[in-house]
Enzyme design. Sequence first.
Site, PDB file in Angstrom:
ATOM      1  N   LYS A   1      40.910  22.765  32.644  1.00  0.00           N
ATOM      2  CA  LYS A   1      41.499  21.994  31.548  1.00  0.00           C
ATOM      3  C   LYS A   1      42.321  20.825  32.081  1.00  0.00           C
ATOM      4  CE  LYS A   1      43.014  24.102  27.838  1.00  0.00           C
ATOM      5  NZ  LYS A   1      43.841  24.894  26.881  1.00  0.00           N
TER       6      LYS A   1
ATOM      7  N   GLU B   1      43.300  26.623  42.617  1.00  0.00           N
ATOM      8  CA  GLU B   1      42.137  27.342  43.132  1.00  0.00           C
ATOM      9  C   GLU B   1      40.842  26.580  42.838  1.00  0.00           C
ATOM     10  OE1 GLU B   1      44.962  30.567  41.396  1.00  0.00           O
ATOM     11  OE2 GLU B   1      44.390  28.485  40.995  1.00  0.00           O
TER      12      GLU B   1
ATOM     13  N   GLY C   1      42.470  29.722  27.647  1.00  0.00           N
ATOM     14  CA  GLY C   1      41.421  29.907  28.646  1.00  0.00           C
ATOM     15  C   GLY C   1      40.656  31.198  28.506  1.00  0.00           C
ATOM     16  N   ARG C   2      41.360  32.284  28.185  1.00  0.00           N
ATOM     17  CA  ARG C   2      40.688  33.583  28.112  1.00  0.00           C
ATOM     18  C   ARG C   2      39.882  33.754  26.836  1.00  0.00           C
ATOM     19  NH1 ARG C   2      46.058  33.455  27.950  1.00  0.00           N
ATOM     20  NH2 ARG C   2      47.314  34.645  26.469  1.00  0.00           N
TER      21      ARG C   2
ATOM     22  N   GLU D   1      46.558  39.796  30.042  1.00  0.00           N
ATOM     23  CA  GLU D   1      47.246  38.506  30.105  1.00  0.00           C
ATOM     24  C   GLU D   1      47.874  38.178  28.759  1.00  0.00           C
ATOM     25  OE1 GLU D   1      45.897  35.247  32.842  1.00  0.00           O
ATOM     26  OE2 GLU D   1      45.428  34.265  30.943  1.00  0.00           O
TER      27      GLU D   1
ATOM     28  N   HIS E   1      30.138  59.848  37.523  1.00  0.00           N
ATOM     29  CA  HIS E   1      30.052  60.313  38.909  1.00  0.00           C
ATOM     30  C   HIS E   1      31.160  59.705  39.753  1.00  0.00           C
ATOM     31  CE1 HIS E   1      26.143  62.377  38.465  1.00  0.00           C
ATOM     32  NE2 HIS E   1      25.961  61.484  37.511  1.00  0.00           N
TER      33      HIS E   1
ATOM     34  N   LYS F   1      51.742  30.549  39.950  1.00  0.00           N
ATOM     35  CA  LYS F   1      51.192  29.288  40.461  1.00  0.00           C
ATOM     36  C   LYS F   1      52.277  28.450  41.131  1.00  0.00           C
ATOM     37  CE  LYS F   1      47.582  28.784  36.920  1.00  0.00           C
ATOM     38  NZ  LYS F   1      47.147  27.962  35.774  1.00  0.00           N
TER      39      LYS F   1
END
Length: 501
Positions: A200, A206, A260-261, A346, A377, A489
């Site tokens: 954005k 990153e 964002g999510r 979040e 399992h 950040k």
Amino acid sequence: MPIPKINPTTTNAWQKLEAHFEAIYDVHIQELFASEKGRRKSMSFVWEDVSLDYSKNRISAETFQLLLQLAEECKLKEAIDAQYNGETINETEGRAVLHTALRDFKNLKPEVEAALEKMRDFSEKIISGDWKGHTGKAITDIVNIGVGGSSLGPAMTTEALSFYKNHLNIHYVSNVDGDHVMETLKKLDPETTLFIVVSKSFTTQETLTNANTIRKWFVKNISETAIANHFVAVSANNTEAQKFGISEDNIFPMWDWVGGRFSLWSAVGLSTCCSVGYEHFEALLKGAHAMDEHFKDTSFDKNMPVIMAMLSVWYNNFFQTETEMVLPYSQYLSKLVNHLQQAVMESNGKSIDRNGAPVEYQTGTVIWGSTGVNAQHAFMQLLHQGTKLIPTDFICFETSLYEVEEHQEKLLANCYAQADALAKGTFGKQVENNFKRFEGNSPSNMLKIEKLTPNSLGKLIALYEHKLFVQGVIWNIYSYDQWGVELGKKMANDILSKSRI
């Protein structure tokens, strides 16, 4: 109208639930089935191609009514209306929360309609081979460069819809781990690869680190002038994207009213759109919109997101369970839990309420899980005979996409059996010894969907989006800011600055 700011513990319903909890705590699910005739029918219903059975929960009819009363007293309906009306419900960041507007084809915002048209045109050119790389070759591989919601959602959706994918190979680079970047690049031909930089701000550490490393690799193998043919962006910062070398025509928009999510429905989902084609991508959006309408218009007693959210509140705040497990019985949904972890944790990992005061009760739940039968399992032993109470959502599809009936019968049998075993255990039965004793009384929901399609996947994802919204309303927290992420950040940048001195 701002979103209501009600401390749930001050409501009449909360006080009644506390007293009711003491009375029902030791009641076994099996006893509830025995005392409430028609329980399964009254606690399950079908909406379109989705059914929800919540009868295997540690609730009575009275519990259910008290939970609905809690939703009413916390003014959930007013909160839903505030969101859909575009009110600034993300007050700490001064933003509306309108990811639902990305999929409302009856009332599409002009900017959303324009973005979808651009995605349609772009994806069709890539898929058909009309879009050529710098050397005249068609695109064979697409690399999505993003982090968090700019990667998790699209990666999950692309994987979930891989049955519908075309010839394109889709890759996701998110971790700032250089080894991960280089492992991805060594599989690629720069002449036939397209890179989508999703950020954005176009300053995310990153994402930009990975994008610049990939850019250097690309320039070394092709040329600087070829960037315009091989890099596109999804961003709100056109200036920085253009400085990177991306043509203005190849920048797709992002808006501050989409977190964002919750952005996989926007141009952030461009990689998914290219993987399955625009028609399937639109079907995904329309499925989500159908769930939006169900959530907005359906009474709480038959409202899937509301019921699932209120059950979560019941366990988190009264049983103090803290965690919830999600078990999709489909390998296609192997990345669903990862996506939900970000969306839920979040959003609702908050300890300050909407009045600015510290909360004195539990908020966000820890989401974990895996695909069944694999989970059986691995960690299901802990649920069956361990000391922790962990509510579970079972998700299954009635029909196999490849129509492999024998496998599907066994898959569904395992799904149903696990839910039954968690609920029943060996309650009321004689066992050889205590080592073979199962307490049971472990709650679960059963979400059954007719078939995994783009449309039904949209419904499923939107269901959990609305569930977390309801939880946030009840807990009186702001679900849509993420100041904890921002702090991390900033501290990382401070450490980097000091190490360079």
